[in-house]
Structures are given as C-alpha cells and as structure tokens.
Design an enzyme around this catalytic site. Structure first.
Site, PDB file in Angstrom:
ATOM      1  N   LYS A 227       0.854  -1.200   0.000  1.00  0.00           N
ATOM      2  CA  LYS A 227       0.000   0.000   0.000  1.00  0.00           C
ATOM      3  C   LYS A 227       0.885   1.243   0.000  1.00  0.00           C
ATOM      4  O   LYS A 227       1.896   1.280   0.732  1.00  0.00           O
ATOM      5  CB  LYS A 227      -0.893  -0.037   1.238  1.00  0.00           C
ATOM      6  CG  LYS A 227      -1.953   1.052   1.317  1.00  0.00           C
ATOM      7  CD  LYS A 227      -2.825   0.863   2.560  1.00  0.00           C
ATOM      8  CE  LYS A 227      -3.931   1.890   2.678  1.00  0.00           C
ATOM      9  NZ  LYS A 227      -4.788   1.655   3.866  1.00  0.00           N
TER      10      LYS A 227
ATOM     11  N   SER B 166      -9.676   1.542   2.851  1.00  0.00           N
ATOM     12  CA  SER B 166      -8.831   2.311   1.965  1.00  0.00           C
ATOM     13  C   SER B 166      -7.751   1.492   1.256  1.00  0.00           C
ATOM     14  O   SER B 166      -7.161   1.974   0.300  1.00  0.00           O
ATOM     15  CB  SER B 166      -8.158   3.430   2.760  1.00  0.00           C
ATOM     16  OG  SER B 166      -7.287   2.887   3.745  1.00  0.00           O
TER      17      SER B 166
ATOM     18  N   SER C 229      -9.944  -0.535   7.138  1.00  0.00           N
ATOM     19  CA  SER C 229      -9.361  -0.446   5.793  1.00  0.00           C
ATOM     20  C   SER C 229      -8.654  -1.681   5.260  1.00  0.00           C
ATOM     21  O   SER C 229      -8.227  -1.683   4.108  1.00  0.00           O
ATOM     22  CB  SER C 229      -8.393   0.728   5.734  1.00  0.00           C
ATOM     23  OG  SER C 229      -9.096   1.908   5.525  1.00  0.00           O
TER      24      SER C 229
HETATM   25  N1  GLN Z   1     -13.187   4.163   6.355  1.00  0.00           N
HETATM   26  C1  GLN Z   1     -12.518   4.597   7.541  1.00  0.00           C
HETATM   27  C2  GLN Z   1     -12.080   6.041   7.393  1.00  0.00           C
HETATM   28  O1  GLN Z   1     -12.295   6.599   6.356  1.00  0.00           O
HETATM   29  C3  GLN Z   1     -11.381   3.716   7.865  1.00  0.00           C
HETATM   30  C4  GLN Z   1     -10.156   4.007   7.083  1.00  0.00           C
HETATM   31  C5  GLN Z   1      -9.009   3.147   7.497  1.00  0.00           C
HETATM   32  O2  GLN Z   1      -9.163   2.148   8.167  1.00  0.00           O
HETATM   33  N2  GLN Z   1      -7.832   3.606   7.133  1.00  0.00           N
HETATM   34  O3  GLN Z   1     -11.540   6.618   8.291  1.00  0.00           O
END
Ligand code: GLN
Length: 491
Positions: A79, A154, A178
């Site tokens: 990532k 994400s 994410s």
């Molecule tokens: N969807 C969540 C956010 O936007 C989690 C994102 C994540 O775990 N990095 O904060």
C-alpha cells in the site's frame, strides 16, 4: 495468465524453496500479468520492475545457498502509505508529489527478509481516509469481481492486486476497517492484528492510536504466514509491543469444536437486506456445524463506535498531517511569504475528504471544545473496549458482518456520511485495539455474483486462535472458490 499465479503464497514459497520454481520466474510471470491486466484494474500506482527483478535474483541466490525462506519468491503488493527506500511514496495525495521514501517501513522490510518480492505500490484513499478507494487523487481502482464496482478501501489497491492475481500478498493498513472492508469486497482474507503487534515505523500516520498494518491474502494460511513474518517488537515504534509473538501458521485448525462464538445481540441482520441476511444466517449455521457453540453476547455501546471514531480519527489526523507544510515533503506552492506558502500548498495538495477531516479534527481539539468532543470520545472509546472485554468473558471469538453492503458501483456513495456508515461493523474492534479479520462467507447476486465477508474478532493477542478458526471455516466452506475475477486477462 500463467497458471502459477493462481497459487497461494504458501504454495509459491513451497515450490521456490524446493527449487521447482525460481523467484525470478514467478516475478516475470507476475510483471507480465500486471502489464496485461492492470490498465483495467488500476491496483498499482507504481510498478517496481527493476527492484522486483533484483530482489527475485537475490531470493534465488539465498535459496541456492541452502536458506529456507517462509515467503520465498512471493509477489508482494505494498500500500502506498508505507515507505520503501528509493520508491516514490504518495499516500495517493498530490501533497506528496515527487517525494521518495528515504527508508523502508519495518513491516515491509520484514516481508522482504522473509523472501517476498515487491511488485509495486498500490492505490488507496488519500492518506487512507475512505472506504472505497475513490478518494485517491491519483487513480481509479476497480473491483476485479465486477469492474463497475469499487474494491473497498482504503487498502483497495492491495486488495484488487491480490484478487486479480497481480500479487499473492497485499500489505494494507487498517485504522477503522481499511483492511477488512476491501478484503470482504474482493473475496479475500483481510486481517488486522492487535494494535501494537506490527510496527508502524514507516507507515505514514493517519490516526496513530488506531493505525495497524496487516495482510490481504487469498487464503487464511497465507494471512498467518504474512502475520508471522511481519509481527513483533520494533524499537523504532514506541507503541510496538515487546511481548513475544506466538506463531499463527502452526495454529491452523480443522474444526471449531470446543469454541464458543459470540453473536452480537445489537448487530441486527435485517437492515442489511434479505440477501445479505441469508448469507450471514447460513454462515452462523456453518460455524455451528463445525462444532462451535453460538452464544448471545451484547456490545451495548458499539452503536457509539462510529461517532467516537469520527472524532478521534480526524483529531489525530489533523495533528499528524500538520507536517505537510510545503517545506519538508513533496509539493510546495510558491508564494510571497511562508504562511501563504503553507496554506496555499495545503489548499492545492490535499483533497476534499482530507481537508474535511483536518477541519473537523482541529475543531474538536480546539480549546473550549476539547472536553466536549475529544475527551468525551476518548471516554466512549473506553466503554467500547470494556464491552468487548465483558463479552469475551462468555465467548472465545465474536462473529458478525464485515460490511454493511456488498461492493457498490463507482460513484454510488457521493456524500461523506453514507461512506462513513460503511464502517459500522469494523470500527468497534479498531477502537478496542483487538485483532479482527474478514473471511469470504458467500455471494449475493446483483446481476453479477458479489462476495460477502464474515468478520471474526478475538481478544488481544489471540491471533493464533482467530486465524486458526478462520482456517477451519475457510476449509470447510470454500466460499471464495465459487467465482473467479472477471477481468479480461483472467483465465
Ligand atoms: N473508512 C474509515 C475512514 O475513512 C477507515 C479508514 C481506514 O481504516 N484507514 O476513516
């Protein structure tokens, strides 16, 4: 696509260690497949052909010298919020334009030491803020199971890469879901270890008290191998735990006999719709059929999870992202004085979701509001963690949905609130810092079959139990194998 890319990481490593296959062959096959397939999927922001070839050669040399490597020759997708020395690192943000990582994140370094070959850096929601990958400023990633749909976020790029066979292991980061969400959306195992188990050194911070690195894989065994390779104390991360890591790959179980699995009273299945409800009801029966005893547990404050998270995460984000000031990293917009340069750089470099979070977080931390928002959110966080501790008095694991909907069409969720609601089931575990994973548990039909994930969660440090149980479930049900990706280069 070369058949060897269908192999799991465990199978590839076995063959490379036995010298039936070379790391260089696996790497060439992967790079060719990425060239043919990734224009359509969009998993990678950067493909590291030269580094991959050079790393593969070194792996082959180590094997030739008689070394055995747990992940020998395994193609790895990283990532793009994790540093890899010498490689452009963007967090999918314009503000990091032109920035090259000067060192390698500990978790990435450990995967390379275990024999992985880095294929490239993958797309994400900008600074990991989002649930669909659509907040990336640098590209669109599509779900390999239906190219009209999002891969989840994400860590959507790493998930799409592994689902499309453009890597065997994807590294993701999970702050509020994410890894688990894109895992569920892409028919994969998405595994978030206990907070502090995997070093965050070299992971570009979003919300430091929640961020955790973990793997996305096509099998539970691969998730366990990846975890065993990346977990462990790191003096470079003050929140990394000194406690010894119990290996997970040797704890894989064949059944669930003797285990009590909690079903959360407050997590009603009706709001998910008839199709998803049926999938989860069947999943719970499958757990029982494997020998588990289902018990009713309660998480009375889990409902406050979302509101709590969406204060704490933006608060930490606003202070973490203060470092992007136009001086130290990436983009700099020319202006007459420093303050104007700072603000114009940030205005030009951050996307709308990042700006929203910085504003909310700064507001929640500002004097006069700090007690009303941030301190209260921290108290609510303690209550959520306490709920889990209590529930685990009556069960060994908890099972629940991973997401509140199947993978959705690109552009379908245009307001931030409906995107935040996506995280309803994954956030409580993040607040509590406990390990959790998503494992494929069935499909719903929306013209195309769409994968659904079951979330399993366990007390702190119970990764071997958690992965062990997920393995028994995967082995008995084989839901992931029912459909293959629909990209044109597949098959
Ligand atoms: N969807 C969540 C956010 O936007 C989690 C994102 C994540 O775990 N990095 O904060």
């Amino acid at each position: 696509m070369s058949e060897l890319l269908e192999g799991s990481a465990a199978e590839i490593a076995r063959d490379v260690n036995a010298r039936r296959l070379s790391a260089s062959d696996v790497t060439e096959a992967t790079l060719a497949h990425v060239r043919a397939n990734d224009a359509e999927v969009g998993a990678y922001l950067l493909v590291l052909d030269d580094l991959a070839r050079e790393t593969a050669r070194r792996v082959d040399q180590r094997i030739a010298r008689g070394e055995r490597l747990p992940l020998a020759g395994v193609p790895l997708a990283v990532k793009d919020n994790m540093c890899l020395a010498g490689a452009r690192t963007t967090c999918a943000s314009r503000i990091l334009e032109g920035w090259t990582a000067p060192y390698t994140a500990t978790a990435v370094a450990r995967m390379l030491e275990a024999g992985c070959v880095p294929i490239g850096k993958t797309n994400l929601d900008e600074f990991a803020m989002g649930s669909s990958c659509e907040n990336s400023a640098l590209g669109v990633t599509r779900n390999p199971y239906d190219l009209e749909r999002v891969p989840g976020g994400s860590s959507g790029g790493s998930a799409a890469a592994v689902a499309a066979r453009e890597a065997a292991i994807g590294m993701g980061s999970d702050t509020g879901g994410s890894i688990r969400e894109p895992g569920a959306f892409c028919n994969l195992i998405g595994f978030k270890p206990t907070y502090g188990r995997v070093s965050r050194y070299g992971l570009i911070a979003f919300a430091s008290s929640l961020d955790q690195i973990g793997p996305l894989t096509r099998t539970v065994e691969d998730a366990a191998l990846a975890y065993d390779a990346m977990a462990g104390h790191d003096p470079m991360d003050a929140t990394s735990l000194a406690r010894e890591v119990e290996p997970a790959a040797t704890a894989l179980r064949e059944d669930l006999r003797g285990l009590r699995i909690g079903i959360v009273r407050e997590f009603k299945l009706e709001p998910l719709g008839a199709a998803m409800k049926a999938v989860y009801e069947q999943a719970y029966r499958e757990l029982e059929a494997l020998g588990a005893t289902l018990v009713d547990v309660s998480l009375p404050t889990a409902d406050y999870g979302l509101a709590t998270y969406y204060l704490i995460a933006p608060a930490e984000c606003s202070s973490n992202l203060a470092r992007f000031d136009g001086v130290r990293y990436g983009l700099q917009v020319d202006a007459g004085d420093v303050a104007t340069m700072n603000s114009q750089t940030r205005a030009a470099g951050f996307g709308p979701e990042v700006k929203r979070r910085v504003l909310i977080g700064t507001y929640a931390l500002s004097s006069g509001y700090y007690d009303a928002y941030y301190v209260r959110a921290q108290k609510a966080r303690t209550l959520v963690a306490r709920d889990f501790a209590q529930a685990f008095g009556a069960c060994d694991l908890i099972a629940c949905p991973a997401t509140s909907c199947p993978p959705f069409t690109l552009g379908a969720k245009s307001d931030p609130y409906s995107m935040y609601l996506m995280d309803y089931y994954t956030i409580p575990m993040s607040l509590a810092g406990i390990p959790a994973l998503s494992v494929p548990c069935g499909w719903v039909d929306e013209g195309v079959p769409l994968p659904i994930g079951l979330q399993l969660t366990a007390p702190h440090f119970a990764e071997p139990l958690l992965l062990g149980a997920a393995h028994a479930y995967e082995r008995a049900t084989q839901h992931a194998r029912k459909h293959v990706p629909r990209t044109s280069a597949h098959a």
